[in-house]
Design a protein around this motif. Structure first.
Motif, PDB file in Angstrom:
ATOM      1  N   ARG A 168       1.022  -0.963  -0.350  1.00 24.96           N
ATOM      2  CA  ARG A 168      -0.107   0.153   0.174  1.00 24.96           C
ATOM      3  C   ARG A 168       0.792   1.111  -0.014  1.00 24.96           C
ATOM      4  NH1 ARG A 168      -3.725  -2.724   3.778  1.00 24.96           N
ATOM      5  NH2 ARG A 168      -3.262  -1.354   5.953  1.00 24.96           N
ATOM      6  N   LYS A 169       2.184   0.793   0.475  1.00 25.07           N
ATOM      7  CA  LYS A 169       2.974   2.673   0.482  1.00 25.07           C
ATOM      8  C   LYS A 169       3.518   2.585  -0.843  1.00 25.07           C
ATOM      9  CE  LYS A 169       5.427   2.517   5.454  1.00 25.07           C
ATOM     10  NZ  LYS A 169       5.927   0.956   5.807  1.00 25.07           N
ATOM     11  N   LEU A 180     -15.367  18.958   5.085  1.00 23.41           N
ATOM     12  CA  LEU A 180     -14.147  19.278   4.447  1.00 23.41           C
ATOM     13  C   LEU A 180     -13.297  20.044   2.961  1.00 23.41           C
ATOM     14  CD1 LEU A 180     -11.622  16.553   6.753  1.00 23.41           C
ATOM     15  CD2 LEU A 180     -13.167  18.514   6.954  1.00 23.41           C
ATOM     16  N   GLU A 224      -8.085  20.633   2.989  1.00 19.23           N
ATOM     17  CA  GLU A 224      -7.930  19.125   4.755  1.00 19.23           C
ATOM     18  C   GLU A 224      -8.598  17.649   3.499  1.00 19.23           C
ATOM     19  OE1 GLU A 224     -10.083  22.854   7.132  1.00 19.23           O
ATOM     20  OE2 GLU A 224     -10.943  21.658   6.091  1.00 19.23           O
ATOM     21  N   TYR A 256      -5.271  15.382   4.436  1.00 23.37           N
ATOM     22  CA  TYR A 256      -6.169  14.363   5.675  1.00 23.37           C
ATOM     23  C   TYR A 256      -5.529  12.861   5.223  1.00 23.37           C
ATOM     24  CZ  TYR A 256      -8.565  11.002   7.677  1.00 23.37           C
ATOM     25  OH  TYR A 256      -8.879   9.901   8.733  1.00 23.37           O
ATOM     26  N   TYR A 257      -5.005  12.591   4.115  1.00 22.72           N
ATOM     27  CA  TYR A 257      -4.229  11.396   3.558  1.00 22.72           C
ATOM     28  C   TYR A 257      -2.849  11.944   4.448  1.00 22.72           C
ATOM     29  CZ  TYR A 257      -7.896   8.803   1.217  1.00 22.72           C
ATOM     30  OH  TYR A 257      -9.430   8.665   1.254  1.00 22.72           O
ATOM     31  N   LYS A 293      -1.506  13.200   6.182  1.00 20.72           N
ATOM     32  CA  LYS A 293      -0.875  13.076   8.114  1.00 20.72           C
ATOM     33  C   LYS A 293      -1.149  11.976   7.816  1.00 20.72           C
ATOM     34  CE  LYS A 293      -2.501  17.383   9.203  1.00 20.72           C
ATOM     35  NZ  LYS A 293      -3.863  17.724   9.540  1.00 20.72           N
ATOM     36  N   LEU A 294      -2.000  11.129   6.959  1.00 25.12           N
ATOM     37  CA  LEU A 294      -2.313   9.643   7.813  1.00 25.12           C
ATOM     38  C   LEU A 294      -1.140   8.878   6.765  1.00 25.12           C
ATOM     39  CD1 LEU A 294      -6.078   8.946   7.075  1.00 25.12           C
ATOM     40  CD2 LEU A 294      -4.854   8.316   9.316  1.00 25.12           C
ATOM     41  N   CYS A 295      -0.938   9.178   5.893  1.00 24.00           N
ATOM     42  CA  CYS A 295       0.743   8.522   5.122  1.00 24.00           C
ATOM     43  C   CYS A 295       2.004   9.052   5.662  1.00 24.00           C
ATOM     44  CB  CYS A 295       0.928   9.173   3.737  1.00 24.00           C
ATOM     45  SG  CYS A 295      -0.339   8.356   2.313  1.00 24.00           S
ATOM     46  N   ASN A 296       1.522   9.452   7.211  1.00 25.71           N
ATOM     47  CA  ASN A 296       2.794   9.547   7.983  1.00 25.71           C
ATOM     48  C   ASN A 296       3.645  10.376   7.467  1.00 25.71           C
ATOM     49  OD1 ASN A 296       3.287   9.043  10.582  1.00 25.71           O
ATOM     50  ND2 ASN A 296       3.720   7.036   9.831  1.00 25.71           N
ATOM     51  N   LEU A 297       3.088  11.345   6.768  1.00 23.76           N
ATOM     52  CA  LEU A 297       4.880  12.863   6.148  1.00 23.76           C
ATOM     53  C   LEU A 297       5.271  13.473   7.549  1.00 23.76           C
ATOM     54  CD1 LEU A 297       3.771  11.760   2.826  1.00 23.76           C
ATOM     55  CD2 LEU A 297       3.181  13.917   2.205  1.00 23.76           C
ATOM     56  N   PRO A 298       6.201  13.890   6.779  1.00 22.94           N
ATOM     57  CA  PRO A 298       6.459  14.290   8.213  1.00 22.94           C
ATOM     58  C   PRO A 298       5.690  15.850   8.271  1.00 22.94           C
ATOM     59  CG  PRO A 298       8.609  13.914   7.550  1.00 22.94           C
ATOM     60  CD  PRO A 298       6.925  13.369   6.510  1.00 22.94           C
ATOM     61  N   GLY A 299       5.813  16.495   9.305  1.00 24.35           N
ATOM     62  CA  GLY A 299       4.644  17.260   9.168  1.00 24.35           C
ATOM     63  C   GLY A 299       4.805  18.756   8.810  1.00 24.35           C
ATOM     64  N   ARG A 303      -5.773  13.185  -3.539  1.00 24.94           N
ATOM     65  CA  ARG A 303      -5.352  12.821  -1.897  1.00 24.94           C
ATOM     66  C   ARG A 303      -4.723  11.742  -2.844  1.00 24.94           C
ATOM     67  NH1 ARG A 303     -10.886  11.567  -0.503  1.00 24.94           N
ATOM     68  NH2 ARG A 303     -11.273   9.482  -1.693  1.00 24.94           N
ATOM     69  N   HIS A 337       1.544  11.059  -0.957  1.00 26.13           N
ATOM     70  CA  HIS A 337       2.547  10.015  -0.250  1.00 26.13           C
ATOM     71  C   HIS A 337       3.409  10.104  -1.244  1.00 26.13           C
ATOM     72  CE1 HIS A 337      -0.088   7.290  -1.770  1.00 26.13           C
ATOM     73  NE2 HIS A 337       0.545   6.264  -1.164  1.00 26.13           N
TER      74      HIS A 337
END
Lengths: 392, 243
Positions: B73-74, B89, B93, B97-98, B100-106, B145, B149
């Motif tokens: 999935r990555k 949203l 947004e 949201y996606y 952030k869920l994919c763990n991208l650095p803030g 979206r 990532h």
């Protein structure tokens, strides 16, 4: 953990933006209860105070045959008025609801009274009509008192002490405290709280599961490189938060509303202060997890938003069943009830409102069993997102 | 790089996919072509790990979609058929949201979202709530979206459905851009012209099986039809005859 908070924040924000749904679940649910409650209590208090002092107009058939009785009734603020012409008309009038109660004095009343044999009077009322019950009772009590007075006079005239007629006197000692009496009325409060708590999260529980699937946003979401269980946990946590928020609003609304109810005037002083509000919040904390997990679980299995709504709405009633069963069977609070969610919260809250001592062990058992059940259901929900059938 | 090997999937009595195999290499556009109900969506849903195959296997950049589904999935950006957005949203947004869920650095999220907004040219409406977006706008945001990532493989299930001519054209340009950046693009369609105009390789699927897999020219040659539509009909009829 980061994923959990991302989902949590998104669900909270998403729901917060949906103002109309938010209003219905956070305002109408929690505020409807207190307003309805205040209205009903005020009405019944006004009635009970008003009724006893008001003059009752009693239709009487043959009032001229019992002048003395009529004078006696008048002294008890029951005024005789002209009634229906005969017994049949009286029965018809009571049946149709025109009169709540009619008194009939038979023609031989005076004669039998003079002879010292029991003289009959007829009270015509509809026992199924609870609205007329109060008037009927007043009339009946007055007649009994009149009969008692006559008996006393007769015995005295014959030189017998009226005490002969009273071998036993019954003295009732009521140990209920004013808080205890209020619990009868305030017992239903806990259901208002459970109701508004569940209402607060219901729409979010549906929206984040069945709604997400119907919208077509579930498939792209679960195809992201995230742990699917974490997604579910974030959604349940957001639902629980809204449930607690709704409960807090409901508790505060009651705290304010009780201040406007003249409860002291009818001898009720419920123990419902800020302390009880915090106590209730603590009691229902694990219940919010249980409620949101339960609703999420049910909504996850449904195929559409509408179907989810009808099923989840039924869950609003589920917490009443244990409470109903126990109150119908009039079972006394026992330790085992503390293992039943919703019932344990209800009993503990009622005890607190009655100002009775609360066993900390009971609170602990209630808290822990409800929490464990909530965690168990949450676990099932989290596993659900592994099932592909759920996504189709 | 997407590899599919002898995939089978049934839903109850319905055999949706019966032995589909093909490769979709990086830097190329592979089109999955077939009539409605041929098993295109089912194949793609196995690839983006929403359902599991009964037998056979599939891998994304060498990661099996069942045993290493998270790793797979990555490496995919998926646009499922009829993908929905969160109406409350804004488009930005939704995309963030996606991210952030994919763990991208803030600190990278804003930049990443901004660059994807530029790539898809959705700047005009990115700060509006997606409630009331047109189908074209929704598809673009859903695609943004899916790409946030920066996946090496892009799976699009009937992306042009419900789009008007202009929106289809701009989506086509976008798919070419993805190919030029060296990604593996796999998309499904039942519209012949669309596939012919865009794809390097075409996999024709009918009744859950691969009827033919080749370039557009190769398919014309092997079926002996000059017109791709005739070739399509020919290939499908061939599958029907072998049943």
């Amino acid at each position: 953990m980061k994923t959990f908070f991302t989902v949590y924040r998104k669900e909270v924000l998403d729901y917060f933006r949906d103002r109309r749904t938010l209003l219905s679940s956070l305002l109408i649910g929690p505020l409807f209860g207190p307003v309805l409650f205040a209205f009903v209590i005020n009405l019944s208090i006004e009635r009970s105070i008003g009724d006893a002092s008001a003059t009752l107009e009693l239709p009487v058939i043959g009032a001229e045959r019992a002048d003395n009785l009529m004078r006696y009734l008048k002294s008890r603020r029951i005024d005789a008025v002209d009634g229906p012409p005969d017994l049949d008309a009286a029965m018809a009038a009571v049946e149709s609801g025109e009169h709540d109660v009619v008194l009939r004095i038979p023609p031989d009343f005076a004669e039998r009274l003079a002879d010292g044999v029991p003289a009959r009077v007829e009270v015509i009322s509809d026992l199924a009509n609870s609205a007329g019950e109060r008037e009927t009772r007043r009339v009946r009590n007055a007649l009994r008192a009149y009969s008692g007075e006559l008996a006393t006079m007769r015995l005295t005239a014959r030189g017998v002490s009226p005490q002969v007629m009273q071998p036993i006197t019954v003295d009732e000692v009521d140990v209920s405290t004013p808080s205890g009496r209020s619990a009868l009325l305030l017992g239903m409060l806990s259901y208002f709280f459970v109701f508004s708590l569940l209402m607060g999260g219901m729409n979010l529980a549906i929206d984040s599961t069945a709604g997400e699937r119907e919208r077509g946003s579930l498939e792209p979401l679960v195809s992201l490189p995230v742990n699917r269980e974490t997604l579910m946990l974030g959604k349940i946590a957001a639902t629980s938060s809204y449930m607690l928020l709704a409960l807090s609003l409901s508790l505060l609304a009651f705290l304010v509303a009780l201040g406007f109810m003249p409860l002291e005037s009818v001898g009720m002083t419920p123990n419902f202060g800020p302390g009880t509000v915090l106590f209730a919040l603590f009691l229902f904390l694990p219940f919010s997890l249980l409620g949101s997990a339960m609703m999420t679980l049910v909504a996850s299995f449904t195929k559409s938003y509408k179907e989810a709504q009808s099923w989840v709405s039924m869950l609003l009633l589920a917490p009443t069943f244990p409470i109903l069963i126990v109150s119908v069977l009039t079972l006394r609070p026992q330790f085992v009830f503390m293992f039943v969610p919703s019932l344990s919260q209800h009993l503990l809250l009622v005890d607190r409102i009655k100002n009775e001592p609360i066993d900390p062990l009971h609170v602990a058992v209630s808290f822990v069993t409800t929490l464990l059940l909530g965690i168990f259901l949450t676990g099932i929900c989290a596993r659900l997102y592994r099932r592909e059938g759920l996504l189709g | 790089m997407i590899k599919v090997d002898d995939l089978h999937k049934s839903f109850g009595d319905v055999k949706a996919v019966r032995g589909v195999s093909f490769d979709a290499p990086d830097g190329k556009i592979t089109g999955l072509l077939g009539p409605n109900g041929a098993g295109k969506s089912t194949t793609l849903r196995v690839l983006y790990t929403v359902i599991q195959p009964d037998s056979g296997s599939a891998s994304i950049d060498g990661h099996d979609v069942v045993s290493e589904s998270l790793a797979a999935r990555k490496r995919i950006g998926a646009l499922p058929h009829g993908a929905g957005l969160y109406p409350q949203l804004t488009a930005r947004e939704n995309i963030a949201y996606y991210a952030k869920l994919c763990n991208l650095p803030g600190n990278e999220i804003d930049d990443r979202v901004a660059s994807i907004v530029d790539l898809l040219e959705i700047g005009d409406f990115v700060d509006r709530r997606t409630k009331g977006f047109s189908q074209g706008q929704r598809t673009k945001v859903a695609l943004a979206r899916a790409l946030v990532h920066d996946p090496g493989n892009v799976i699009l299930d009937e992306p042009t459905n419900g789009l008007d001519v202009m929106a289809t054209r701009s989506l086509r340009e976008l798919i070419l851009k993805l190919k030029e950046s060296g990604r593996c693009v796999l998309f499904s369609s039942h519209i012949m012209q669309e596939v012919a105009a865009l794809c390097d390789d075409i996999v024709i699927i009918a009744a859950g099986q691969v009827a033919i897999e080749d370039t557009a020219d190769g398919i014309r040659e092997r079926t002996g039809c000059d017109d791709l539509e005739d070739a399509f009909v020919h290939a499908i009829q061939r599958v029907g005859a072998t049943e």
